[in-house]
Design a protein around this motif. Structure first.
Motif, PDB file in Angstrom:
ATOM      1  N   HIS A  84       0.834  -1.204   0.000  1.00 23.20           N
ATOM      2  CA  HIS A  84       0.000   0.000   0.000  1.00 23.20           C
ATOM      3  C   HIS A  84       0.867   1.252   0.000  1.00 23.20           C
ATOM      4  CE1 HIS A  84      -3.613   2.332   0.676  1.00 23.20           C
ATOM      5  NE2 HIS A  84      -3.085   2.893   1.739  1.00 23.20           N
ATOM      6  N   ASN A  87       2.115   1.884  -3.412  1.00 26.64           N
ATOM      7  CA  ASN A  87       1.055   2.434  -4.263  1.00 26.64           C
ATOM      8  C   ASN A  87       0.877   3.931  -4.029  1.00 26.64           C
ATOM      9  OD1 ASN A  87       0.302   0.119  -5.685  1.00 26.64           O
ATOM     10  ND2 ASN A  87      -1.123  -0.548  -4.097  1.00 26.64           N
ATOM     11  N   LYS A 128     -14.522  -3.745  -8.179  1.00 24.49           N
ATOM     12  CA  LYS A 128     -13.345  -3.119  -7.586  1.00 24.49           C
ATOM     13  C   LYS A 128     -13.678  -1.972  -6.641  1.00 24.49           C
ATOM     14  CE  LYS A 128     -12.575  -0.455 -11.857  1.00 24.49           C
ATOM     15  NZ  LYS A 128     -11.599  -0.200 -12.940  1.00 24.49           N
ATOM     16  N   ARG A 195      -4.791   0.778  -5.091  1.00 19.12           N
ATOM     17  CA  ARG A 195      -4.649   0.216  -6.432  1.00 19.12           C
ATOM     18  C   ARG A 195      -5.319   1.080  -7.497  1.00 19.12           C
ATOM     19  NH1 ARG A 195      -6.295  -6.006  -4.786  1.00 19.12           N
ATOM     20  NH2 ARG A 195      -4.330  -6.557  -3.736  1.00 19.12           N
ATOM     21  N   SER A 196      -6.354   1.822  -7.111  1.00 16.29           N
ATOM     22  CA  SER A 196      -7.093   2.647  -8.078  1.00 16.29           C
ATOM     23  C   SER A 196      -7.191   4.072  -7.545  1.00 16.29           C
ATOM     24  CB  SER A 196      -8.500   2.061  -8.306  1.00 16.29           C
ATOM     25  OG  SER A 196      -8.439   0.722  -8.745  1.00 16.29           O
ATOM     26  N   ASN A 227      -5.150  -6.942   2.942  1.00 18.35           N
ATOM     27  CA  ASN A 227      -5.808  -7.602   1.826  1.00 18.35           C
ATOM     28  C   ASN A 227      -6.474  -8.868   2.355  1.00 18.35           C
ATOM     29  OD1 ASN A 227      -6.618  -8.132  -0.772  1.00 18.35           O
ATOM     30  ND2 ASN A 227      -4.704  -9.099  -1.367  1.00 18.35           N
ATOM     31  N   GLY A 257     -10.448  -6.465 -11.920  1.00 17.35           N
ATOM     32  CA  GLY A 257     -10.539  -6.085 -10.522  1.00 17.35           C
ATOM     33  C   GLY A 257     -11.676  -6.772  -9.797  1.00 17.35           C
TER      34      GLY A 257
END
Length: 293
Positions: A84, A87, A128, A195-196, A227, A257
């Motif tokens: 994370h 990211n 997602k 992630r997004s 996760n 996703g």
């Protein structure tokens, strides 16, 4: 949803969670705030205090992978938290991007056929943003029997697992250990956000929940990251009582996703009996529907 502020928030929360003795430092004097000081964390990471301060303040967005890895080690991050952090710290996330046209997401027909064939296993397809894209009969009866079965197909009323957990009274009562589910949901949503980072709908979901649920806002501020792909859930189902089920999250090998959430009981358990009872209800309703048509 990400960016310099999110990176700084994450670093501050994790730094505040560490005590000097946790990392082999001696404590001198009285601390006005909990956790490590910035200069202490910088020393452990092998970077200058000025540079680390700029990272927390969002003034530096081009940290190398080596620096981020050193900070992750200094903060004693888990593997999920470390991913994370990477990211959040990716330089490309800070560059302006063209807005894309939002299109409704749908489950792949093959995935729907797969979970439909699993008549004795509750299964839910999740998008997602934790939205429900589809479920089989048993999955529907388990987690949202109070909603229409075809609601995932109607994007204007599509259920969302995280929204329901915090804002839907039925779903709150469904979980015997609601607080545990809430932490798990927020931790997973943080992973999705990392992630997004440019997902406007995900940002809107977080904003809505922050405004409408003080419990969500408090958990979100703590920046938990995990996760959650397996474990156990305790249910207090209005029709079949209390029981526990194991869960597994399967990810299709594409870039959609999407995830498939599946529930299984231990042999001979209360969960096994509960699923049998719910399965009979699903069969009876299917029979009645077929007769009516």
């Amino acid at each position: 949803m990400n960016g310099p502020n999110e990176l700084g928030n994450f670093l501050r929360v994790r730094r505040a969670a560490l005590r000097p003795e946790d990392v082999g430092l001696q404590e001198y004097g009285v601390r006005r705030v909990p956790g490590l000081r910035r200069e202490e964390l910088a020393m452990l990471a092998g970077v200058s205090a000025t540079y680390y301060s700029r990272l927390e303040q969002g003034l530096s967005t081009n940290a190398s992978e080596a620096v981020i890895a050193s900070i992750a080690r200094a903060l004693s991050l888990t593997s999920d938290e470390r991913a994370h952090l990477f990211n959040l710290a990716r330089p490309e996330h800070s560059a302006p991007k063209r807005k894309s046209v939002l299109r409704p997401d749908y489950a792949r027909p093959g995935t729907l056929r797969l979970i439909t064939s699993l008549a004795s296993t509750p299964a839910v397809i999740i998008g997602k943003r934790s939205e429900v894209l589809g479920w089989n009969g048993l999955g529907h009866r388990l987690v949202a029997g109070h909603l229409d079965f075809d609601s995932p197909e109607r994007t204007n009323v599509r259920p969302n697992m995280t929204r329901m957990l915090f804002l839907d009274a039925h779903t709150r009562e469904l979980y015997a250990r609601w607080q545990e589910e809430a932490v798990r949901a927020v931790s997973s949503l943080r992973v999705l956000g990392g992630r997004s980072p440019d997902d406007a709908e995900l940002t809107a979901l977080v904003g809505e929940l922050t405004m409408k649920s003080p419990e969500f806002a408090k958990l979100w501020a703590k920046h938990p990251v995990e996760n959650c792909v397996s474990g156990a859930k305790s249910f207090r189902h209005p029709d079949v009582g209390d029981f526990e089920l194991n869960f597994e999250v399967l990810t299709p090998p594409d870039d959609s996703g999407h995830r498939v959430l599946m529930y299984t009981p231990d042999a001979g358990s209360a969960g096994s009996n509960a699923l049998k009872l719910l399965g009979r209800e699903v069969e009876e309703r299917a029979t009645d529907l077929a007769a009516a048509t």
